[in-house]
Motif scaffolding. Structure first.
Motif, PDB file in Angstrom:
ATOM      1  N   THR A 143      -0.938 -17.444  -2.274  1.00  0.00           N
ATOM      2  CA  THR A 143      -2.074 -16.611  -2.525  1.00  0.00           C
ATOM      3  C   THR A 143      -1.975 -16.179  -1.414  1.00  0.00           C
ATOM      4  O   THR A 143      -1.164 -16.443   0.023  1.00  0.00           O
ATOM      5  CB  THR A 143      -2.941 -18.275  -2.578  1.00  0.00           C
ATOM      6  N   PRO A 144      -3.483 -15.091  -1.140  1.00  0.00           N
ATOM      7  CA  PRO A 144      -3.246 -14.330  -0.589  1.00  0.00           C
ATOM      8  C   PRO A 144      -3.955 -15.250   1.033  1.00  0.00           C
ATOM      9  O   PRO A 144      -4.436 -16.048   1.077  1.00  0.00           O
ATOM     10  CB  PRO A 144      -5.174 -14.006  -0.425  1.00  0.00           C
ATOM     11  N   HIS A 145      -3.228 -14.535   2.395  1.00  0.00           N
ATOM     12  CA  HIS A 145      -3.286 -15.110   3.253  1.00  0.00           C
ATOM     13  C   HIS A 145      -2.878 -13.602   4.709  1.00  0.00           C
ATOM     14  O   HIS A 145      -2.672 -12.531   3.772  1.00  0.00           O
ATOM     15  CB  HIS A 145      -1.873 -16.113   3.995  1.00  0.00           C
ATOM     16  N   PHE A 155      -1.250  -6.118  -0.611  1.00  0.00           N
ATOM     17  CA  PHE A 155      -1.867  -6.234   0.806  1.00  0.00           C
ATOM     18  C   PHE A 155      -3.220  -4.999   0.327  1.00  0.00           C
ATOM     19  O   PHE A 155      -3.047  -3.916  -0.144  1.00  0.00           O
ATOM     20  CB  PHE A 155      -1.175  -6.205   1.690  1.00  0.00           C
ATOM     21  N   VAL A 156      -4.462  -5.915   0.746  1.00  0.00           N
ATOM     22  CA  VAL A 156      -5.572  -4.891   1.832  1.00  0.00           C
ATOM     23  C   VAL A 156      -5.249  -5.193   3.328  1.00  0.00           C
ATOM     24  O   VAL A 156      -5.072  -5.425   3.624  1.00  0.00           O
ATOM     25  CB  VAL A 156      -6.836  -5.762   1.029  1.00  0.00           C
ATOM     26  N   LEU A 157      -5.430  -4.033   4.126  1.00  0.00           N
ATOM     27  CA  LEU A 157      -4.862  -3.489   5.079  1.00  0.00           C
ATOM     28  C   LEU A 157      -6.259  -4.276   6.199  1.00  0.00           C
ATOM     29  O   LEU A 157      -5.731  -5.430   6.534  1.00  0.00           O
ATOM     30  CB  LEU A 157      -4.648  -2.225   5.577  1.00  0.00           C
ATOM     31  N   GLU A 158      -7.237  -3.264   6.098  1.00  0.00           N
ATOM     32  CA  GLU A 158      -8.997  -4.109   7.048  1.00  0.00           C
ATOM     33  C   GLU A 158      -9.826  -2.888   6.789  1.00  0.00           C
ATOM     34  O   GLU A 158      -9.777  -2.178   5.455  1.00  0.00           O
ATOM     35  CB  GLU A 158      -8.065  -3.443   8.042  1.00  0.00           C
ATOM     36  N   ASN A 159     -11.282  -3.703   7.251  1.00  0.00           N
ATOM     37  CA  ASN A 159     -12.359  -2.457   6.946  1.00  0.00           C
ATOM     38  C   ASN A 159     -11.867  -1.290   7.424  1.00  0.00           C
ATOM     39  O   ASN A 159     -11.227  -1.015   7.772  1.00  0.00           O
ATOM     40  CB  ASN A 159     -13.012  -3.542   8.184  1.00  0.00           C
ATOM     41  N   GLY A 160     -12.159  -0.418   6.310  1.00  0.00           N
ATOM     42  CA  GLY A 160     -12.163   1.110   6.098  1.00  0.00           C
ATOM     43  C   GLY A 160     -11.165   1.795   5.127  1.00  0.00           C
ATOM     44  O   GLY A 160     -10.704   3.035   5.222  1.00  0.00           O
ATOM     45  N   LEU A 161     -10.437   0.690   5.128  1.00  0.00           N
ATOM     46  CA  LEU A 161      -9.374   0.915   4.002  1.00  0.00           C
ATOM     47  C   LEU A 161      -9.116  -0.574   3.177  1.00  0.00           C
ATOM     48  O   LEU A 161      -7.910  -1.021   3.451  1.00  0.00           O
ATOM     49  CB  LEU A 161      -8.078   1.840   3.887  1.00  0.00           C
ATOM     50  N   PHE A 214       4.366  -6.151   4.259  1.00  0.00           N
ATOM     51  CA  PHE A 214       3.101  -6.350   4.751  1.00  0.00           C
ATOM     52  C   PHE A 214       3.063  -6.654   6.600  1.00  0.00           C
ATOM     53  O   PHE A 214       3.570  -7.055   7.846  1.00  0.00           O
ATOM     54  CB  PHE A 214       2.732  -7.123   4.411  1.00  0.00           C
ATOM     55  N   PRO A 215       1.480  -5.709   6.990  1.00  0.00           N
ATOM     56  CA  PRO A 215       1.187  -5.243   8.489  1.00  0.00           C
ATOM     57  C   PRO A 215       0.831  -6.628   9.302  1.00  0.00           C
ATOM     58  O   PRO A 215       0.020  -6.882   7.974  1.00  0.00           O
ATOM     59  CB  PRO A 215       0.418  -3.760   8.394  1.00  0.00           C
ATOM     60  N   ILE A 229      -3.948  -8.631   4.473  1.00  0.00           N
ATOM     61  CA  ILE A 229      -4.164  -9.763   3.538  1.00  0.00           C
ATOM     62  C   ILE A 229      -3.310  -9.760   2.306  1.00  0.00           C
ATOM     63  O   ILE A 229      -3.625  -8.125   1.933  1.00  0.00           O
ATOM     64  CB  ILE A 229      -5.696 -10.087   2.917  1.00  0.00           C
ATOM     65  N   HIS A 230      -2.571 -10.678   2.321  1.00  0.00           N
ATOM     66  CA  HIS A 230      -0.525 -10.401   1.190  1.00  0.00           C
ATOM     67  C   HIS A 230      -1.155 -11.716   0.193  1.00  0.00           C
ATOM     68  O   HIS A 230      -1.117 -12.693   0.232  1.00  0.00           O
ATOM     69  CB  HIS A 230      -0.294  -9.626   1.586  1.00  0.00           C
ATOM     70  N   PHE A 231      -0.236 -11.407  -0.982  1.00  0.00           N
ATOM     71  CA  PHE A 231       0.248 -12.366  -1.878  1.00  0.00           C
ATOM     72  C   PHE A 231       1.682 -11.581  -2.124  1.00  0.00           C
ATOM     73  O   PHE A 231       1.931 -10.873  -2.323  1.00  0.00           O
ATOM     74  CB  PHE A 231      -1.336 -12.619  -2.919  1.00  0.00           C
ATOM     75  N   GLN A 232       2.154 -12.443  -2.568  1.00  0.00           N
ATOM     76  CA  GLN A 232       3.256 -12.807  -3.859  1.00  0.00           C
ATOM     77  C   GLN A 232       3.148 -13.838  -4.869  1.00  0.00           C
ATOM     78  O   GLN A 232       2.740 -14.744  -5.057  1.00  0.00           O
ATOM     79  CB  GLN A 232       4.055 -13.214  -3.343  1.00  0.00           C
TER      80      GLN A 232
END
Length: 286
Positions: free
Chosen positions: A156-158, A179-185, A201-202, A206-209
């Motif tokens: 799950t996303p973590h 993954f979602v990087l951060e606010n602004g992107l 995953f930087p 927030i990322h998942f598999q």
């Protein structure tokens, strides 16, 4: 980062060339509660003849010895290693731990060598080697994890608050990642991995598999911290004050401050049974 990439490549090669743990491991509908482990010489996972977690829920691979649990480091050893006067002094202390049987020069990622979490998820298990359970990593700035996915299993996303991650799929599966990087992107970066392909995953993203197949999958992750940490987004978000959650979600009508606690109880621990389409296609109850 170079050392992390090398570490991942080495583990991926090992996953292909070296047999992994053996025994029976709860099916995707039961998790680990009834897990028992034995050795066998009847099949090879690398050749694709072993079964793990599908159908009967058993996994077999050729092996020459019983799997032994990883040793438990003595209390306070990491603190001592962190304050050693030099690298030589630190490794002399590590040698003492090895001689005492409290530390090993190898970390066994076999599921049988690592206890399941207190609340095991139905979707699989993550076995992490960090400085706490593998003290030789102290001051080396790296760690590694083996992720065992049940059919349709979802990690799950973590986030990892102190590390970037390089993940490589070691088995013949299709693994969706994002993954979602951060606010602004907030664009979701997605890719699907097949055998021996990897992605990153930087740190802090927030990322998942998600295992897209009806067969088990194994991935190996390298992280550029000996203490990467992990925070599961959904599970930990609902640990906040209910009024703060209520305001954050825009004061929803159906889920609100009066029932957040009940909603939190319904969120399963990671790893979980994954996306509905996969569960239906693989005939997995949910």
């Amino acid at each position: 980062m170079h050392s992390t990439t090398v570490l991942v490549a080495a583990f991926a090669a090992a996953a292909y060339a070296t047999p992994m743990g053996s025994g029976s491991w709860g099916s995707s509908s039961t998790g680990y509660e009834s897990a028992t482990w034995t050795t066998t010489t009847t099949s090879s996972y690398a050749s694709g003849t072993g079964s793990w977690g599908s159908g009967s829920g058993s996994y077999s691979s050729s092996t020459s010895a019983s799997v032994v649990p990883n040793p438990s480091p003595s209390s306070g050893v990491v603190a001592e290693l962190l304050t050693a006067d030099s690298t030589v002094s630190r490794f002399k202390d590590i040698q003492k731990e090895i001689d005492a049987g409290d530390v090993n020069l190898k970390f066994d990622f076999n599921i049988a060598a690592n206890p399941p979490p207190a609340m095991p998820g139905k979707g699989g298990q993550v076995d992490l080697a960090n400085r706490a359970n593998f003290p030789i990593l102290t001051d080396l700035g790296i760690s590694a994890a083996a992720i065992f996915f049940n059919p349709c299993g979802l990690n799950t996303p973590h986030i990892h608050p102190r590390a970037s991650e390089f993940l490589t799929l070691a088995t013949d599966n299709n693994l969706l990642t994002g993954f979602v990087l951060e606010n602004g992107l907030t664009t979701e970066f997605n890719t699907t991995l097949t055998k021996f392909q990897g992605t990153v995953f930087p740190m802090g993203s927030i990322h998942f598999q998600q295992n897209l197949d009806c067969t088990p999958a194994v991935a190996i992750a390298g992280l550029n911290s000996e203490d990467p940490g992990a925070s599961s987004i959904a599970q930990n978000f609902f640990a906040l004050d209910s009024e703060v959650i209520d305001a954050t979600l825009g004061f929803p009508k159906q889920i609100d401050g009066s029932n957040f606690a009940a909603f939190k109880k319904a969120i399963p621990p990671p790893l979980v049974n994954g996306i509905e389409e996969c569960l239906i296609r693989c005939n997995i109850s949910y």
